[in-house]
Design an enzyme around this catalytic site. Sequence first.
Site, PDB file in Angstrom:
ATOM      1  N   CYS A   1      27.008 127.215  61.891  1.00 62.60           N
ATOM      2  CA  CYS A   1      26.212 127.996  62.846  1.00 62.60           C
ATOM      3  C   CYS A   1      26.177 127.303  64.209  1.00 62.60           C
ATOM      4  O   CYS A   1      26.243 127.952  65.243  1.00 62.60           O
ATOM      5  CB  CYS A   1      24.769 128.157  62.377  1.00 62.60           C
ATOM      6  SG  CYS A   1      24.579 128.455  60.629  1.00 62.60           S
ATOM      7  N   ASP A   2      26.029 125.985  64.217  1.00 61.60           N
ATOM      8  CA  ASP A   2      25.691 125.295  65.464  1.00 61.60           C
ATOM      9  C   ASP A   2      26.748 124.312  65.968  1.00 61.60           C
ATOM     10  O   ASP A   2      26.670 123.867  67.115  1.00 61.60           O
ATOM     11  CB  ASP A   2      24.381 124.505  65.271  1.00 61.60           C
ATOM     12  CG  ASP A   2      23.232 125.410  64.863  1.00 61.60           C
ATOM     13  OD1 ASP A   2      23.222 126.574  65.300  1.00 61.60           O
ATOM     14  OD2 ASP A   2      22.366 124.975  64.089  1.00 61.60           O
TER      15      ASP A   2
ATOM     16  N   CYS B   1      23.058 123.441  59.713  1.00 67.39           N
ATOM     17  CA  CYS B   1      24.215 124.309  59.518  1.00 67.39           C
ATOM     18  C   CYS B   1      25.281 124.049  60.572  1.00 67.39           C
ATOM     19  O   CYS B   1      25.148 124.483  61.718  1.00 67.39           O
ATOM     20  CB  CYS B   1      23.751 125.762  59.563  1.00 67.39           C
ATOM     21  SG  CYS B   1      25.094 126.925  59.418  1.00 67.39           S
TER      22      CYS B   1
END
Length: 309
Positions: free
Chosen positions: A134-135, A131
């Site tokens: 997300c990261d 992701c």
Amino acid sequence: MEKVVIIGTGCAGLTAALYTARANLQPLVLTGLHPGGLLTTTSIVENYPGFPDGIDGYELMTRMQKQAERFGARVQFGTVEAVDLTKRPFTLMVDGEPIEAETIIIASGASHRHLGLDSEAKLEKKGVTYCATCDGALPMFRQQSLVVVGGGDSACEEATYLTRFASTVYLVHRRESLRASKIMAERTLANPKVKPIWNSVVTEVLDVKQDRVTGVRLKDIRTGAETVVPCAGVFVAIGHVPNTQLFKGIIDMDENGYIKPKRGTETNVPGVFVAGDCSDHVYRQAVTAAGLGCAAAIDAERYLAAKNH
Ligand code: NAP
């Protein structure tokens, strides 16, 4: 006893919640481990009708939940561990507690597919991720070379997003052209920071010994030649697998685990309906999932009306 239990809070689950709530069925909606579903891990959703400037995926899901709650849906954080669909009412074990239900709508969605490499599993969260939203902004990835694996819309989206932080994004795909939609593919390949590597598969994520990602070993599938591409992160975007393990042997599925509806959203068990990515491997869009969630809600409502009169 619940009239309707909805498993999942992605687009399908929350739309089913909205419709069953408005039908006065006070649905109980179980989030699973990922409240809001996969869309919460997307950046801007540009193809959901009604948002001409796009909308953040997390924001869209938050709004859908609020809308369903406004009409009486109850969203509960919880994971279904087991189901008994052999007797009525149905029983769901949710975090150790039984819940009885007259009808169930399965909207459990799908999860990221993994490459299946030992080194990938060992370096997950140590540079291997599924992701970008997300990261991608983590300090470990900033101004570094990164690798995205895949050739679909997800891979394009991840690669384009990562160009905000990375020095270079290598897009590794096992074919010679992308499978992504034309607009996404063109936008991605036009980005000067994106360097495609065609006809190649990742055979190893390096370096397990150092306990962090330092590169990937690639194999050219035409020649068999191996190369190492140094990178600080590997973003795997190679599609999804349906979250249906719980229903194996109970609800009819195809060989890939996608639930096969019998008619409309009805499954082989009367009173159990299905909607969204856990049964759709063809369209897999936020708007189609929402549409199917609506259909499942209407089917459940009609089933209850017929049963109780
Ligand atoms: P996808 O379209 O199924 O693409 C998966 C990609 O990964 C394919 O290119 C596939 O290669 C590759 N792949 C699969 N298994 C692999 C493996 N073991 N090793 C290496 N490569 C592998 O999945 P997706 O990109 O996640 O998209 C899913 C759906 O969501 C699509 O319908 C897409 O349109 C939609 N989506 C839309 C948007 C948007 O519109 N904003 C964004 C994201 C996703 P092959 O090409 O060789 O099969």
